[in-house]
Design an enzyme around this catalytic site. Structure first.
Site, short mmCIF file in Angstrom:
data_model
loop_
_atom_site.label_atom_id
_atom_site.label_comp_id
_atom_site.label_asym_id
_atom_site.label_seq_id
_atom_site.Cartn_x
_atom_site.Cartn_y
_atom_site.Cartn_z
N HIS A 1 -44.58 24.52 6.55
CA HIS A 1 -44.06 25.43 5.53
C HIS A 1 -42.80 24.89 4.86
O HIS A 1 -42.12 23.99 5.37
CB HIS A 1 -43.77 26.80 6.14
CG HIS A 1 -42.70 26.76 7.20
ND1 HIS A 1 -41.36 26.68 6.91
CD2 HIS A 1 -42.79 26.77 8.55
CE1 HIS A 1 -40.66 26.64 8.04
NE2 HIS A 1 -41.52 26.69 9.06
N GLY A 2 -42.45 25.47 3.72
CA GLY A 2 -41.26 25.07 2.99
C GLY A 2 -39.97 25.43 3.70
O GLY A 2 -39.96 26.23 4.64
N MET B 1 -34.41 29.93 4.99
CA MET B 1 -33.00 30.22 5.23
C MET B 1 -32.56 29.70 6.60
O MET B 1 -31.52 29.05 6.72
CB MET B 1 -32.76 31.73 5.13
CG MET B 1 -32.95 32.29 3.73
SD MET B 1 -32.93 34.11 3.69
CE MET B 1 -31.24 34.43 4.23
N GLU C 1 -45.64 29.54 15.10
CA GLU C 1 -44.70 28.65 15.78
C GLU C 1 -44.59 29.03 17.25
O GLU C 1 -45.03 30.12 17.66
CB GLU C 1 -43.33 28.75 15.09
CG GLU C 1 -42.25 27.81 15.62
CD GLU C 1 -42.64 26.34 15.55
OE1 GLU C 1 -43.50 25.92 16.36
OE2 GLU C 1 -42.07 25.61 14.72
#
EC number: 5.4.2.-
Length: 232
Positions: free
Chosen positions: A11-12, A15, A89
């Site tokens: 994923h990108g 935060m 994850e």
């Protein structure tokens, strides 16, 4: 005959990635930088003329957001999308949100008296369980079984649907674990970049690794943006 080929994307940048916190089952959205990086990836995949039959993500918001940006950029937003919690994850339990430096550079090395790069995946999982005060962290057996069965189910589905390419958005440690489960000679502790692509084929019930952590699609997309081929 077409092969079953899985393009597995980390994923990108989020935060928590930006401020160096372990995300695990907690979730934060992509930053503006993270969105741009994934847009680059989508443009790179489009330029390479890679088409997908199906899309899969974990059930975490950051993977779904990543997939949406990719598919829009490569103009494939209408392909079927399935969420699968098995490709989440790792769960860090009460250590979700902890600083990476303290967890991976402090807590785990102190438990085992060796550097994090020298720890096995089982030791990492055992150590996290040991210090997790909430009792939420998964055992190594649970982690490896859910990851393996999750990706195996995806591959079987793509194969039963006539083979071809599928895009999957998952997570750094999950993808690294899968690569190691496919081939234990794969180096542990892979530092997979956000927006990297790992490619595996699936045939006769077995996975074969083609690429791990490939950043070429993102780099090509960045080049296209910088040269004004597309708007940012």
């Amino acid at each position: 005959m077409a092969k079953t080929r899985l393009y597995i994307v980390r994923h990108g940048k989020t935060m928590f990635n930006t401020i160096g916190r372990a995300q695990g089952w907690s979730d934060t959205p992509l930053t503006a930088e993270g969105e741009r990086g994934i847009y680059e990836l989508g443009l790179g995949l489009k330029e390479a003329r890679i088409s997908f039959k199906e899309a899969f993500t974990s059930d975490s918001g950051r993977t779904v957001q990543t997939l949406e940006i990719i598919l829009e950029a490569c103009q494939q937003e209408f392909i079927p999308h399935t969420r699968d919690k098995r490709i989440r994850e790792w769960c860090f339990g009460s250590l979700d949100g902890a600083y990476n430096g303290e967890l991976f550079g402090g807590v785990l090395p102190r438990i085992f008296k060796k550097d994090i790069k020298d720890l096995t995946y089982q030791e990492i999982a055992d150590g996290i369980q040991q210090v997790d005060t909430a009792g939420w962290a998964e055992s190594w057996e649970t982690i490896k079984e859910r990851i393996w069965l999750g990706f195996l189910a995806i591959a079987d589905k793509v194969e039963s649907d006539g083979r071809g390419n599928a895009i999957i958005v998952s997570h750094g440690m999950t993808i690294a674990t899968l690569m190691w489960l496919i081939d234990p000679k794969t180096p542990k502790g892979l530092a997979l970049d956000n927006g990297s692509v790992s490619v595996v084929t699936y045939e006769n019930g077995a996975f074969t690794i083609e690429k791990i952590g490939d950043m070429s699609y993102r780099k090509e997309g960045r080049r296209l943006l910088e040269e004004g081929e597309y708007e940012n």
